[in-house]
Design an enzyme around this catalytic site. Sequence first.
Site, PDB file in Angstrom:
ATOM      1  N   ASP A 115       0.846  -1.180   0.000  1.00 51.01           N
ATOM      2  CA  ASP A 115       0.000   0.000   0.000  1.00 51.01           C
ATOM      3  C   ASP A 115       0.887   1.239   0.000  1.00 51.01           C
ATOM      4  O   ASP A 115       2.036   1.193   0.456  1.00 51.01           O
ATOM      5  CB  ASP A 115      -0.908   0.004   1.238  1.00 51.01           C
ATOM      6  CG  ASP A 115      -2.159   0.849   1.040  1.00 51.01           C
ATOM      7  OD1 ASP A 115      -3.212   0.279   0.731  1.00 51.01           O
ATOM      8  OD2 ASP A 115      -2.056   2.082   1.181  1.00 51.01           O
TER       9      ASP A 115
ATOM     10  N   ASP B 298       4.106   1.809  -4.475  1.00 52.02           N
ATOM     11  CA  ASP B 298       3.261   2.604  -5.359  1.00 52.02           C
ATOM     12  C   ASP B 298       3.060   1.824  -6.642  1.00 52.02           C
ATOM     13  O   ASP B 298       4.015   1.628  -7.406  1.00 52.02           O
ATOM     14  CB  ASP B 298       3.938   3.950  -5.639  1.00 52.02           C
ATOM     15  CG  ASP B 298       3.155   4.833  -6.595  1.00 52.02           C
ATOM     16  OD1 ASP B 298       2.047   4.431  -7.011  1.00 52.02           O
ATOM     17  OD2 ASP B 298       3.650   5.926  -6.934  1.00 52.02           O
ATOM     18  N   VAL B 299       1.831   1.345  -6.879  1.00 47.34           N
ATOM     19  CA  VAL B 299       1.594   0.536  -8.075  1.00 47.34           C
ATOM     20  C   VAL B 299       1.753   1.347  -9.358  1.00 47.34           C
ATOM     21  O   VAL B 299       1.780   0.783 -10.458  1.00 47.34           O
ATOM     22  CB  VAL B 299       0.207  -0.144  -8.050  1.00 47.34           C
ATOM     23  CG1 VAL B 299       0.109  -1.111  -6.883  1.00 47.34           C
ATOM     24  CG2 VAL B 299      -0.914   0.879  -8.025  1.00 47.34           C
TER      25      VAL B 299
ATOM     26  N   ASN C  40      -5.724  -5.472  -6.044  1.00 45.94           N
ATOM     27  CA  ASN C  40      -6.850  -4.697  -5.539  1.00 45.94           C
ATOM     28  C   ASN C  40      -6.646  -3.188  -5.595  1.00 45.94           C
ATOM     29  O   ASN C  40      -7.614  -2.434  -5.584  1.00 45.94           O
ATOM     30  CB  ASN C  40      -7.154  -5.122  -4.094  1.00 45.94           C
ATOM     31  CG  ASN C  40      -8.193  -4.255  -3.440  1.00 45.94           C
ATOM     32  OD1 ASN C  40      -9.385  -4.350  -3.750  1.00 45.94           O
ATOM     33  ND2 ASN C  40      -7.752  -3.373  -2.545  1.00 45.94           N
TER      34      ASN C  40
ATOM     35  N   TYR D 185     -13.735   5.855 -14.953  1.00 46.09           N
ATOM     36  CA  TYR D 185     -13.643   4.698 -14.062  1.00 46.09           C
ATOM     37  C   TYR D 185     -14.110   3.429 -14.767  1.00 46.09           C
ATOM     38  O   TYR D 185     -13.459   2.379 -14.700  1.00 46.09           O
ATOM     39  CB  TYR D 185     -14.477   4.955 -12.816  1.00 46.09           C
ATOM     40  CG  TYR D 185     -14.409   3.847 -11.797  1.00 46.09           C
ATOM     41  CD1 TYR D 185     -13.283   3.675 -11.009  1.00 46.09           C
ATOM     42  CD2 TYR D 185     -15.488   2.976 -11.613  1.00 46.09           C
ATOM     43  CE1 TYR D 185     -13.214   2.659 -10.062  1.00 46.09           C
ATOM     44  CE2 TYR D 185     -15.432   1.961 -10.678  1.00 46.09           C
ATOM     45  CZ  TYR D 185     -14.293   1.810  -9.897  1.00 46.09           C
ATOM     46  OH  TYR D 185     -14.233   0.795  -8.970  1.00 46.09           O
TER      47      TYR D 185
ATOM     48  N   LYS E  24     -12.126  -0.174 -15.644  1.00 50.97           N
ATOM     49  CA  LYS E  24     -12.591  -1.469 -15.167  1.00 50.97           C
ATOM     50  C   LYS E  24     -12.976  -2.396 -16.326  1.00 50.97           C
ATOM     51  O   LYS E  24     -12.854  -3.621 -16.217  1.00 50.97           O
ATOM     52  CB  LYS E  24     -13.753  -1.285 -14.192  1.00 50.97           C
ATOM     53  CG  LYS E  24     -13.331  -0.625 -12.886  1.00 50.97           C
ATOM     54  CD  LYS E  24     -12.209  -1.389 -12.190  1.00 50.97           C
ATOM     55  CE  LYS E  24     -11.832  -0.792 -10.857  1.00 50.97           C
ATOM     56  NZ  LYS E  24     -10.791  -1.570 -10.142  1.00 50.97           N
TER      57      LYS E  24
ATOM     58  N   THR F  51     -17.062   1.625   1.455  1.00 50.78           N
ATOM     59  CA  THR F  51     -15.643   1.776   1.748  1.00 50.78           C
ATOM     60  C   THR F  51     -15.334   3.233   2.081  1.00 50.78           C
ATOM     61  O   THR F  51     -16.164   4.118   1.860  1.00 50.78           O
ATOM     62  CB  THR F  51     -14.792   1.364   0.534  1.00 50.78           C
ATOM     63  OG1 THR F  51     -15.122   2.237  -0.568  1.00 50.78           O
ATOM     64  CG2 THR F  51     -15.048  -0.090   0.137  1.00 50.78           C
TER      65      THR F  51
END
Length: 251
Positions: A37, A53-54, A80, A145, A149, A180
């Site tokens: 994360d 950091d992805v 995720n 978004y 996806k 969330t």
Amino acid sequence: MSDFEGLKALVTGGASGIGRATADLLAERGAQVAVLDLDPSSVDKPLLALAADVGDDVSVRTAVAEAAETLGGLDVLVNNAGIGAQGTVEDNDDAEWRRVFEVNVLGMVRAARAALPHLRRSRHAAIVNTCSIAATAGLPRRALYSATKGAVYSLTLAMAADHVREGIRVNCVNPGTVDTPWVGRLLDAAPDPAAERAALEARQPTGRLVSAAEVAGAIAYLAGPLSGATTGTALAVDGGMQGLRLRPAAR
């Protein structure tokens, strides 16, 4: 349950929300779990907390290598980490489109690319990508978004085909609107948070938001050894939003 006993798992974006619920559940069911994360300061043992950091390939490779070395290998990758976006195609500039794709799509590519050499050595290798109902249902003001996806959904199918003969299963979960911290921030920013929450709840046939724990349960199902014949599958966890068409409630 102890179906993950002896397995090693890595969860990106695992410090909060769906990722944290998943990391905790896998650990409860016997896995050794590393959490990647941006800010893993809230992650406690028995989870292994790693900052990454992805959006940066070197950061991802370094963290994945450390996770595999510390845990003694990798059997499960839960892709995720992701960020949200609002608006129509007119509302976000090119820089924002690139930023969200960098995290939501290329972030998964980077994590999978770094994890695959380790997964190939596992007898129970699995990748689960967190996709969204936005990949298969047209939602208003979610153009950017939804595009990311949709890419994740297609990526999942392609990866499943590429790696099935290596013994690596690849699936995704398609949550509806999940309760969330990110959704909480959206609601707080709305002119009428209560009305906005009611609208989000009403568009799911169950009449409520999905919980992070419910999505984590679906991820664990897809990642577990008992699902060895399941690959290239998108599992909806959306309160019936995609498949059900209810008549208006009687008054």
